[in-house]
Design a protein around this motif. Structure first.
Motif, PDB file in Angstrom:
ATOM      1  N   GLU A 174       3.065  17.270  -2.286  1.00 57.75           N
ATOM      2  CA  GLU A 174       2.391  16.959  -3.553  1.00 57.75           C
ATOM      3  C   GLU A 174       1.543  18.175  -3.942  1.00 57.75           C
ATOM      4  O   GLU A 174       0.355  18.240  -3.607  1.00 57.75           O
ATOM      5  N   LYS A 202       0.844  -1.202   0.000  1.00 64.91           N
ATOM      6  CA  LYS A 202       0.000   0.000   0.000  1.00 64.91           C
ATOM      7  C   LYS A 202       0.876   1.248   0.000  1.00 64.91           C
ATOM      8  O   LYS A 202       0.640   2.199  -0.750  1.00 64.91           O
ATOM      9  N   ARG A 203       1.931   1.214   0.841  1.00 60.48           N
ATOM     10  CA  ARG A 203       2.837   2.366   0.913  1.00 60.48           C
ATOM     11  C   ARG A 203       3.503   2.598  -0.447  1.00 60.48           C
ATOM     12  O   ARG A 203       3.576   3.713  -0.938  1.00 60.48           O
ATOM     13  N   LEU A 240       2.248   6.793  -6.787  1.00 56.60           N
ATOM     14  CA  LEU A 240       1.250   7.710  -7.365  1.00 56.60           C
ATOM     15  C   LEU A 240       1.584   9.158  -7.029  1.00 56.60           C
ATOM     16  O   LEU A 240       1.372  10.054  -7.846  1.00 56.60           O
ATOM     17  N   ARG A 241       2.109   9.383  -5.817  1.00 58.87           N
ATOM     18  CA  ARG A 241       2.503  10.746  -5.457  1.00 58.87           C
ATOM     19  C   ARG A 241       3.680  11.199  -6.330  1.00 58.87           C
ATOM     20  O   ARG A 241       3.695  12.314  -6.838  1.00 58.87           O
ATOM     21  N   VAL A 247       0.862   4.151  -2.988  1.00 60.46           N
ATOM     22  CA  VAL A 247       0.520   5.574  -2.800  1.00 60.46           C
ATOM     23  C   VAL A 247       1.736   6.473  -3.036  1.00 60.46           C
ATOM     24  O   VAL A 247       1.604   7.587  -3.552  1.00 60.46           O
ATOM     25  N   GLN A 248       2.925   5.947  -2.693  1.00 63.87           N
ATOM     26  CA  GLN A 248       4.128   6.759  -2.929  1.00 63.87           C
ATOM     27  C   GLN A 248       4.437   6.862  -4.427  1.00 63.87           C
ATOM     28  O   GLN A 248       4.826   7.930  -4.906  1.00 63.87           O
ATOM     29  N   SER A 299       2.379  12.017  -9.740  1.00 65.05           N
ATOM     30  CA  SER A 299       1.697  13.317  -9.760  1.00 65.05           C
ATOM     31  C   SER A 299       2.726  14.456  -9.781  1.00 65.05           C
ATOM     32  O   SER A 299       2.587  15.429 -10.536  1.00 65.05           O
ATOM     33  N   ASN A 300       3.770  14.322  -8.961  1.00 65.39           N
ATOM     34  CA  ASN A 300       4.813  15.357  -8.932  1.00 65.39           C
ATOM     35  C   ASN A 300       5.599  15.376 -10.241  1.00 65.39           C
ATOM     36  O   ASN A 300       6.016  16.448 -10.702  1.00 65.39           O
ATOM     37  N   LYS A 340      -5.332   7.199 -10.815  1.00 65.80           N
ATOM     38  CA  LYS A 340      -5.261   7.120  -9.346  1.00 65.80           C
ATOM     39  C   LYS A 340      -6.619   6.679  -8.783  1.00 65.80           C
ATOM     40  O   LYS A 340      -6.681   5.841  -7.874  1.00 65.80           O
ATOM     41  N   ILE A 341      -7.692   7.257  -9.332  1.00 68.00           N
ATOM     42  CA  ILE A 341      -9.036   6.897  -8.857  1.00 68.00           C
ATOM     43  C   ILE A 341      -9.322   5.412  -9.135  1.00 68.00           C
ATOM     44  O   ILE A 341      -9.821   4.682  -8.271  1.00 68.00           O
ATOM     45  N   ARG A 357      -2.799  15.346 -16.998  1.00 70.44           N
ATOM     46  CA  ARG A 357      -3.086  15.434 -15.561  1.00 70.44           C
ATOM     47  C   ARG A 357      -4.438  14.764 -15.249  1.00 70.44           C
ATOM     48  O   ARG A 357      -4.557  14.028 -14.271  1.00 70.44           O
ATOM     49  N   ASP A 358      -5.438  15.012 -16.097  1.00 68.87           N
ATOM     50  CA  ASP A 358      -6.749  14.383 -15.884  1.00 68.87           C
ATOM     51  C   ASP A 358      -6.646  12.855 -15.974  1.00 68.87           C
ATOM     52  O   ASP A 358      -7.246  12.135 -15.178  1.00 68.87           O
ATOM     53  N   LEU A 391      -5.097  11.461 -12.851  1.00 66.10           N
ATOM     54  CA  LEU A 391      -6.050  11.408 -11.743  1.00 66.10           C
ATOM     55  C   LEU A 391      -7.038  10.253 -11.933  1.00 66.10           C
ATOM     56  O   LEU A 391      -7.370   9.546 -10.976  1.00 66.10           O
ATOM     57  N   THR A 430      -6.981   3.393  -6.577  1.00 66.29           N
ATOM     58  CA  THR A 430      -7.041   3.514  -5.108  1.00 66.29           C
ATOM     59  C   THR A 430      -8.411   3.911  -4.552  1.00 66.29           C
ATOM     60  O   THR A 430      -8.509   4.348  -3.414  1.00 66.29           O
ATOM     61  N   ALA A 467      -4.752   7.628  -0.508  1.00 62.79           N
ATOM     62  CA  ALA A 467      -5.558   6.902  -1.495  1.00 62.79           C
ATOM     63  C   ALA A 467      -6.834   7.706  -1.751  1.00 62.79           C
ATOM     64  O   ALA A 467      -7.289   8.457  -0.877  1.00 62.79           O
ATOM     65  N   THR A 468      -7.404   7.522  -2.932  1.00 61.18           N
ATOM     66  CA  THR A 468      -8.661   8.187  -3.279  1.00 61.18           C
ATOM     67  C   THR A 468      -9.759   7.843  -2.268  1.00 61.18           C
ATOM     68  O   THR A 468     -10.552   8.701  -1.882  1.00 61.18           O
ATOM     69  N   GLU A 513       2.567   9.274   4.176  1.00 59.67           N
ATOM     70  CA  GLU A 513       3.225   8.495   3.115  1.00 59.67           C
ATOM     71  C   GLU A 513       2.525   8.658   1.754  1.00 59.67           C
ATOM     72  O   GLU A 513       3.122   8.420   0.720  1.00 59.67           O
ATOM     73  N   GLY A 514       1.275   9.075   1.778  1.00 57.24           N
ATOM     74  CA  GLY A 514       0.503   9.243   0.544  1.00 57.24           C
ATOM     75  C   GLY A 514      -0.965   9.007   0.848  1.00 57.24           C
ATOM     76  O   GLY A 514      -1.292   8.419   1.881  1.00 57.24           O
TER      77      GLY A 514
END
Lengths: 185, 109
Positions: free
Chosen positions: B90, A101-102, A108-109, A105-106, A112-113, A145-146, A138-139, A142, A149, B59-60, B56-57
């Motif tokens: 971010e 999970k970490r 994806l961050r 999400v990392q 995004s950056n 990501k949706i 960008r869209d 996102l 997650t 989630a949606t 850490e981040g």
């Protein structure tokens, strides 16, 4: 190829001058020097040299900027693929570990950056007319990501088909931008 | 101005959507921290600065439950006017959260 053409031009010119000097085929060589013609030749040569130097530098700068932008896109693709691979592993096992999970999400961050970084670099470069493409990227980022997650993440993985569609769309947009950057004049 | 740091006051590893799904859920964050602090800001007519850094981040599922959940309790205008989202880790995260707020509010109407 350019050097070969230059060599041929020099050899042919030398042969014509030699032939004129030897009065072959009715040719003659006028050795009189006209200052205006010498000046005109010098100016023409200077302009040709400066133009060639300017165009070479400009082409080289543009290529460096394109390589930098393409490198940024490759970094972004690497973050996305890392995230996709982790999610595929989770889908196979049917669960998501805390470490996975970490990592997701990392990634994806970072992705995004990386989109933000690409956008800033594109705006500073000679390819800035292509920055209109960034909104759709960008869209799409996102949407991925949706898809990756949303509920039931991180308890269980989200449907892989949704993720595949979203990441496919995003990678297509990125590849399209990469080709446009490469062809940009 | 009120402040709320998710990493310092709640968790640096935000979890799932609802309490039943696991620890540090968006629903728990909404009920225990975000909503009370938001109401306090509303009463004082001041801004609530939500600091998103240090985790850490996100989630949606967590963001939608917390911020989308707040937009389902209040209207999107009030939420957007009162909240100030801050993220140096971010920079585009606040825009993403605003989308969840607007979508949740539109779907709730």
């Amino acid at each position: 190829m350019i050097f070969l053409i230059m060599l041929i031009v020099i050899v042919v010119s030398s042969l014509v001058i030699w032939a004129a000097h030897a009065c072959l085929w009715g040719m003659t060589l006028n050795t009189e020097i006209k200052p205006l013609e010498v000046l005109s030749l010098a100016v023409t040569m200077a302009i040709a040299f400066l133009l060639q130097d300017y165009l070479t530098n400009k082409t080289s700068d543009l290529r460096s900027e394109k390589d930098l932008l393409i490198g940024n896109i490759n970094d972004l693709v690497a973050f996305l693929k890392n995230c996709r691979d982790t999610l595929e592993g989770c889908d196979s096992s049917g669960k998501i570990l805390k470490s996975e999970k970490r990592q997701i999400v990392q990634s994806l961050r970072r992705a995004s950056n990386a989109v933000g970084h690409l956008e800033s670099t594109l705006n500073m470069s000679q390819c800035k007319t292509l920055s209109t493409e960034m909104k759709s990227i960008r869209d799409a980022c996102l949407r991925y990501k949706i898809a990756a997650t949303s509920y039931p993440f991180p308890t269980r993985p989200t449907p892989l088909a949704l993720q595949d569609r979203a990441i496919g769309e995003l990678l297509l947009s990125l590849q399209s931008l990469m080709f446009k950057i490469n062809k940009h004049h | 101005m009120l402040e709320l740091s998710i990493a310092k006051e709640f968790s640096d590893a935000p979890g799932p959507r609802s309490r039943e799904e696991g620890d540090f859920s968006g629903e728990l964050f909404l009920e225990t921290l975000l909503r009370p602090r938001f109401e306090e800001a509303l009463r004082g007519n001041i801004k609530l600065v939500v600091d998103l850094d240090g985790a850490e981040g996100y989630a949606t599922s967590f963001l939608e439950a917390a911020f989308g959940g707040l937009a389902r309790l209040y209207d999107a205008d009030t939420v957007l006017r009162t909240l100030h989202l801050k993220s140096d880790d971010e920079p585009h995260l606040p825009d993403e959260i605003k989308k969840y707020i607007l979508e949740a509010s539109a779907a709730h109407k």
